[in-house]
Write a protein that holds these residues in place. Structure first.
Motif, PDB file in Angstrom:
ATOM      1  N   ILE A  24       0.840  -1.202   0.000  1.00 54.52           N
ATOM      2  CA  ILE A  24       0.000   0.000   0.000  1.00 54.52           C
ATOM      3  C   ILE A  24       0.874   1.250   0.000  1.00 54.52           C
ATOM      4  N   TYR A  25       1.914   1.229   0.850  1.00 57.81           N
ATOM      5  CA  TYR A  25       2.811   2.377   0.903  1.00 57.81           C
ATOM      6  C   TYR A  25       3.487   2.583  -0.452  1.00 57.81           C
ATOM      7  N   GLY A  26       3.916   1.486  -1.040  1.00 63.09           N
ATOM      8  CA  GLY A  26       4.597   1.580  -2.328  1.00 63.09           C
ATOM      9  C   GLY A  26       3.684   2.115  -3.410  1.00 63.09           C
ATOM     10  N   MET A  27       2.445   1.622  -3.424  1.00 65.76           N
ATOM     11  CA  MET A  27       1.523   2.016  -4.479  1.00 65.76           C
ATOM     12  C   MET A  27       1.038   3.453  -4.331  1.00 65.76           C
ATOM     13  N   PHE A  28       0.735   3.826  -3.081  1.00 63.21           N
ATOM     14  CA  PHE A  28       0.080   5.121  -2.905  1.00 63.21           C
ATOM     15  C   PHE A  28       0.997   6.231  -2.402  1.00 63.21           C
ATOM     16  N   MET A  29       2.199   5.883  -1.938  1.00 62.00           N
ATOM     17  CA  MET A  29       3.137   6.915  -1.482  1.00 62.00           C
ATOM     18  C   MET A  29       4.386   6.948  -2.351  1.00 62.00           C
ATOM     19  N   ALA A  30       5.113   5.835  -2.376  1.00 62.54           N
ATOM     20  CA  ALA A  30       6.417   5.839  -3.044  1.00 62.54           C
ATOM     21  C   ALA A  30       6.268   6.014  -4.542  1.00 62.54           C
ATOM     22  N   TYR A  31       5.354   5.237  -5.173  1.00 60.21           N
ATOM     23  CA  TYR A  31       5.240   5.314  -6.627  1.00 60.21           C
ATOM     24  C   TYR A  31       4.816   6.706  -7.110  1.00 60.21           C
ATOM     25  N   PRO A  32       3.734   7.296  -6.531  1.00 60.59           N
ATOM     26  CA  PRO A  32       3.350   8.646  -6.987  1.00 60.59           C
ATOM     27  C   PRO A  32       4.458   9.663  -6.761  1.00 60.59           C
ATOM     28  N   LEU A  33       5.171   9.509  -5.631  1.00 59.80           N
ATOM     29  CA  LEU A  33       6.221  10.479  -5.319  1.00 59.80           C
ATOM     30  C   LEU A  33       7.330  10.413  -6.366  1.00 59.80           C
ATOM     31  N   ILE A  34       7.763   9.178  -6.647  1.00 56.97           N
ATOM     32  CA  ILE A  34       8.862   9.031  -7.596  1.00 56.97           C
ATOM     33  C   ILE A  34       8.418   9.409  -9.006  1.00 56.97           C
ATOM     34  N   SER A  35       7.182   9.001  -9.373  1.00 63.08           N
ATOM     35  CA  SER A  35       6.745   9.328 -10.730  1.00 63.08           C
ATOM     36  C   SER A  35       6.588  10.833 -10.885  1.00 63.08           C
ATOM     37  N   SER A  36       6.141  11.527  -9.820  1.00 67.06           N
ATOM     38  CA  SER A  36       6.005  12.973  -9.989  1.00 67.06           C
ATOM     39  C   SER A  36       7.371  13.644 -10.038  1.00 67.06           C
ATOM     40  N   LEU A  37       8.382  13.006  -9.412  1.00 67.76           N
ATOM     41  CA  LEU A  37       9.745  13.529  -9.576  1.00 67.76           C
ATOM     42  C   LEU A  37      10.155  13.440 -11.044  1.00 67.76           C
ATOM     43  N   THR A  38       9.805  12.325 -11.682  1.00 69.57           N
ATOM     44  CA  THR A  38      10.216  12.173 -13.081  1.00 69.57           C
ATOM     45  C   THR A  38       9.404  13.115 -13.987  1.00 69.57           C
ATOM     46  N   TYR A  39       8.160  13.421 -13.604  1.00 70.01           N
ATOM     47  CA  TYR A  39       7.347  14.328 -14.422  1.00 70.01           C
ATOM     48  C   TYR A  39       8.071  15.652 -14.664  1.00 70.01           C
ATOM     49  N   SER A  40       8.875  16.047 -13.652  1.00 73.69           N
ATOM     50  CA  SER A  40       9.446  17.389 -13.709  1.00 73.69           C
ATOM     51  C   SER A  40      10.555  17.513 -14.758  1.00 73.69           C
ATOM     52  N   VAL A  41      11.042  16.397 -15.290  1.00 78.65           N
ATOM     53  CA  VAL A  41      12.110  16.501 -16.287  1.00 78.65           C
ATOM     54  C   VAL A  41      11.605  16.169 -17.686  1.00 78.65           C
ATOM     55  N   TYR A  42      10.273  16.185 -17.859  1.00 81.53           N
ATOM     56  CA  TYR A  42       9.720  15.958 -19.192  1.00 81.53           C
ATOM     57  C   TYR A  42       8.945  17.194 -19.643  1.00 81.53           C
ATOM     58  N   GLU A  43       8.803  17.285 -20.958  1.00 83.53           N
ATOM     59  CA  GLU A  43       7.952  18.317 -21.514  1.00 83.53           C
ATOM     60  C   GLU A  43       6.549  17.732 -21.591  1.00 83.53           C
ATOM     61  N   TRP A  44       5.530  18.548 -21.303  1.00 82.02           N
ATOM     62  CA  TRP A  44       4.155  18.061 -21.296  1.00 82.02           C
ATOM     63  C   TRP A  44       3.311  18.888 -22.233  1.00 82.02           C
ATOM     64  N   ASP A  45       2.371  18.177 -22.876  1.00 81.03           N
ATOM     65  CA  ASP A  45       1.399  18.854 -23.725  1.00 81.03           C
ATOM     66  C   ASP A  45       0.051  18.535 -23.102  1.00 81.03           C
ATOM     67  N   GLY A  46      -0.467  19.445 -22.264  1.00 81.01           N
ATOM     68  CA  GLY A  46      -1.667  19.134 -21.497  1.00 81.01           C
ATOM     69  C   GLY A  46      -1.346  17.976 -20.566  1.00 81.01           C
ATOM     70  N   TYR A  47      -2.094  16.865 -20.706  1.00 76.71           N
ATOM     71  CA  TYR A  47      -1.840  15.724 -19.834  1.00 76.71           C
ATOM     72  C   TYR A  47      -1.056  14.630 -20.550  1.00 76.71           C
ATOM     73  N   LEU A  48      -0.523  14.968 -21.712  1.00 75.37           N
ATOM     74  CA  LEU A  48       0.268  13.992 -22.466  1.00 75.37           C
ATOM     75  C   LEU A  48       1.751  14.281 -22.297  1.00 75.37           C
ATOM     76  N   ARG A  49       2.548  13.230 -22.012  1.00 75.16           N
ATOM     77  CA  ARG A  49       3.970  13.428 -21.817  1.00 75.16           C
ATOM     78  C   ARG A  49       4.678  13.422 -23.158  1.00 75.16           C
ATOM     79  N   ARG A  50       5.512  14.424 -23.372  1.00 78.43           N
ATOM     80  CA  ARG A  50       6.327  14.462 -24.596  1.00 78.43           C
ATOM     81  C   ARG A  50       7.762  14.092 -24.233  1.00 78.43           C
ATOM     82  N   GLY A  51       8.728  14.735 -24.849  1.00 82.65           N
ATOM     83  CA  GLY A  51      10.121  14.312 -24.669  1.00 82.65           C
ATOM     84  C   GLY A  51      10.760  14.760 -23.358  1.00 82.65           C
ATOM     85  N   PHE A  52      11.897  14.144 -23.078  1.00 87.69           N
ATOM     86  CA  PHE A  52      12.731  14.495 -21.930  1.00 87.69           C
ATOM     87  C   PHE A  52      13.312  15.890 -22.168  1.00 87.69           C
TER      88      PHE A  52
END
Lengths: 309, 412
Positions: A24-52
């Motif tokens: 539960i911790y991994g799914m609802f705490m660790a995974y969202p936290l880490i994935s949102s860290l990675t979101y910050s180094v990508y370009e986004w078009d609305g809710y679609l992820r584009r390139g690094f």
């Protein structure tokens, strides 16, 4: 093979007990936290992820107008939020705690009364105070007019020089019960003999407080201060409920969290602005760095000054 | 067996066979949770003429609709019929190729006002991707009974407007119910006051073409008029929010309200007895034309991935028809985008007349919400500060220009 079996026999129950929580911790705490860290180094078009795009989002937040103006403005508001709250809780809060510790008549009533606002949801608190402070028909304004102080009535939440302080005071009203409770417990934990010894030596009540109570409370104060810092740098609900996601009036109450929210999901009141996930994630990461760094520093400082009776 | 009965049976069998063969159910997504009953009626009317097509209307929460819709469409799913936002809100979907281009396919669109069709146009290819459904106008609403009681008339010059304001104040109410606490209501106030002073559509065309920009003195002059109304707003107006404004006007504590046409429905719920009139903010002299803002609320489109293109097109043709437009305006008390519909409500009819004669596109919403920071965000926050006395109009103009120039090609 036997090793594994004996290890399982010894520790198997631990694995069984820990697994559900870890999943539960991994799914609802660790995974969202880490994935949102990675979101910050990508370009986004609305809710679609584009390139690094490396650190572009961070550069945008820190250097590109109007993002940089909003970001530094929000940090200064969070800092004021923390400094004022700290000042109120370590003066008024501590004073009330020390008074309550004397167990005067009505002790239980006041203890409950001071803690009560802390049990309310901040959304409720915000809504309540927004109505009370309404300059047209709010109870605060009506009360002032009733006693002939109608000139004092101001649109507290609508003026850029009063709005943030007003919200900080409303937050203090709701928050203060917590430091009072913790300080009270700490004051009561100080052995009686210390005070008695001080009194025998001819200490005045102030001297007793200044040289006995206060030094022994320092670790508690430091701990509460760290919690306050984390809480105030994450503050969101009050401003969102009372002033909206834009930190009205004209960003005077904008905090890091409202800036983040607005950037991520678009400000619903301006109508249909698309969210900018990458830039918002960068703001989130910067918040994490600030809070993590300062808290870690604070915790180390507290551990060094820990007292045992 | 009589001939009639036989004919009846035959026709029934045919009808049954036809429906069994070609019964299509279209799905229709929307954010109008409050209009479910009205849409059921519209769909029933369509179904009566098109028994082989049924439509299921599914509304989602307003604030979550955009995300739900774009996620579904981008994943290749989603409904057959799409309720679309307007301008910047729909354009990204059209540009991504997720919608069916409708100009040339839906004949009724040719009768629509070109300004109205802009709300459903993809600027990249100039194609129309939706049938606009509702229009909103932004102007001054006033309390008709209060005006009659005080012997006031709709002003025809700026000086008369201020005189009406003074008379209302002298009678013990606020002149305008407006406040500035909620940022977006500053844009509404500007939408009512501004167009007359920046010169309406000619300025709009120049600035959207990049021939002028926000440093144009006409724009600053329009902002100055908004500032000049400060003494006529509610007391402590910087602390007066949107719901306060609605209440002040609905319960007759203010005589005027710079607001959108959508307030008619809200006012009818708060105070059904309130008689509401409307006017455009007049210029300095009666000879100079005045203007009001209008905008398209959204449109109906077809999902490019829908397997029921033919049926969807028939439903869209119905949504573009006069029959539907009239039902829409009668049922929902809003201005239909279909040309030639006649609102039954007197207040609404007045707004439609003004829109047809003096309407100009709502500046920031229709032209400057395609990038970030949007013109709306800039105008709202800058003017909130100006109205509070924290900034000058010149500062606001500088920042609005600077912000829009970050992304608007016309200024680069």
């Amino acid at each position: 093979m036997r090793d594994v079996r004996s290890w399982w026999g010894k520790h198997g129950h631990l694995v069984l007990f820990l697994t559900p929580a870890l999943v539960i911790y991994g799914m609802f705490m660790a995974y969202p936290l880490i994935s949102s860290l990675t979101y910050s180094v990508y370009e986004w078009d609305g809710y679609l992820r584009r390139g690094f795009n490396g650190l572009d989002n961070f550069v945008t937040v820190l250097t590109r107008w109007p993002y940089n103006e909003r970001f530094w403005g929000a940090i200064s508001h969070n800092a004021l939020f923390f400094v004022l709250t700290f000042a109120i809780q370590t003066t008024l809060g501590l004073f009330v705690a020390v008074l309550l510790a004397r167990k005067w008549r009505g002790f239980a009533f006041f203890q409950a009364a001071y803690f009560l606002p802390h049990t309310l949801s901040l959304v409720v608190v915000g809504f309540l105070w927004r109505m009370l402070l309404n300059p047209t028909w709010g109870a605060v304004g009506q009360g002032l007019r009733r006693v002939g102080l109608g000139d004092w009535v101001q649109p507290w939440l609508g003026q850029s020089d009063t709005a943030l302080v007003t919200i900080i005071l409303v937050n203090a009203w709701a928050w203060l019960g917590f430091p009072i409770l913790v300080y009270l417990a700490a004051v009561q934990a100080i052995p009686r003999e210390f005070h008695e010894a001080a009194v025998v030596d001819g200490a005045s009540p102030w001297q007793d407080f200044r040289h006995v109570t206060l030094p022994l409370l320092l670790p508690t104060i430091a701990m509460v201060t760290i919690l306050t810092f984390i809480w105030d740098f994450n503050a969101f609900e009050l401003v969102f409920v009372m002033q909206g996601a834009s930190g009205s009036p004209s960003y005077a109450t904008d905090l890091l969290a409202t800036f983040f929210y607005r950037t991520a999901f678009g400000d619903p009141t301006t109508g249909g602005e698309p969210g900018q996930i990458g830039i918002a994630a960068a703001i989130g990461v910067l918040m994490l760095i600030i809070i993590g760094f300062v808290s870690a520093f604070g915790v180390r400082f507290t551990q060094r000054s820990q007292t045992e009776y | 067996m009589s001939r009639t009965v036989r004919a009846l049976i035959v026709s029934l069998v045919f009808a049954f066979a036809a429906s069994a063969l070609a019964q299509t159910t279209l799905s229709f997504w929307s954010w109008r949770t409050e209009d479910v009953a009205a849409y059921e009626k519209f769909i029933a009317a369509f179904h009566a003429d098109n028994p082989d097509i049924d439509v299921t209307f599914t509304p989602y929460l307003n604030t979550e609709y955009n995300t739900i819709l774009s996620t579904a469409l981008q994943g290749g799913g989603g409904p057959d019929i799409v309720h679309l936002r307007a301008y910047g809100g729909m354009e990204s979907l059209a540009q991504a190729g997720l919608l069916v281009r409708l100009d040339g396919q839906v004949a009724a669109l040719e009768g629509f006002d070109p300004g109205v069709l802009l709300g459903a146009t993809n600027r990249a290819d100039g194609g129309v991707y939706g049938v606009p459904f509702a229009l909103q106008t932004v102007q001054v609403l006033y309390n008709v009974d209060m005006f009659e009681r005080l012997g006031l008339e709709e002003p025809t010059t700026w000086a008369e407007l201020l005189a009406v304001g003074d008379a209302l104040k002298a009678s013990g109410v606020y002149a305008f119910a407006n406040g500035t606490k909620d940022g977006w209501t500053n844009e509404t106030l500007f939408g009512a006051v501004g167009p007359t002073f920046y010169g309406g559509t000619p300025f709009f065309q120049e600035i959207t073409a990049g021939e002028t920009d926000f440093t144009d003195p006409r724009f600053a002059a329009a902002l100055e008029r908004m500032v000049a109304l400060r003494p006529y707003l509610a007391d402590n107006y910087t602390g007066v929010g949107y719901t306060d404004m609605q209440t002040l006007f609905a319960f007759e504590q203010a005589g005027m309200f710079a607001a959108g046409s959508y307030e008619l429905g809200n006012m009818a719920q708060l105070n059904p007895d309130l008689r509401i009139g409307s006017f455009a903010v007049p210029a300095d002299d009666a000879a100079t034309p005045s203007a009001i803002s209008f905008y398209v609320d959204g449109s109906y489109g077809i999902n490019a991935n829908s397997p029921h293109q033919e049926a969807a097109l028939r439903f869209i043709e119905f949504l573009a028809s006069q029959e539907f437009g009239q039902m829409f305006t009668d049922e929902l008390q809003q201005i239909s985008a279909v040309p030639g519909t006649q609102p039954t409500s007197e207040a609404l009819a007045g707004m439609v007349e003004m829109m047809n004669e003096q309407g100009t596109p709502y500046l920031m919403l229709t032209a400057f919400r395609f990038g970030q920071p949007s013109g709306s965000t800039l105008l709202q926050n800058e003017m909130q500060a100006v109205m509070a006395g924290d900034k000058t109009v010149a500062d606001a103009v500088t920042n609005i220009q600077r912000g829009v120039a970050e992304w608007f090609e016309g200024f680069q």
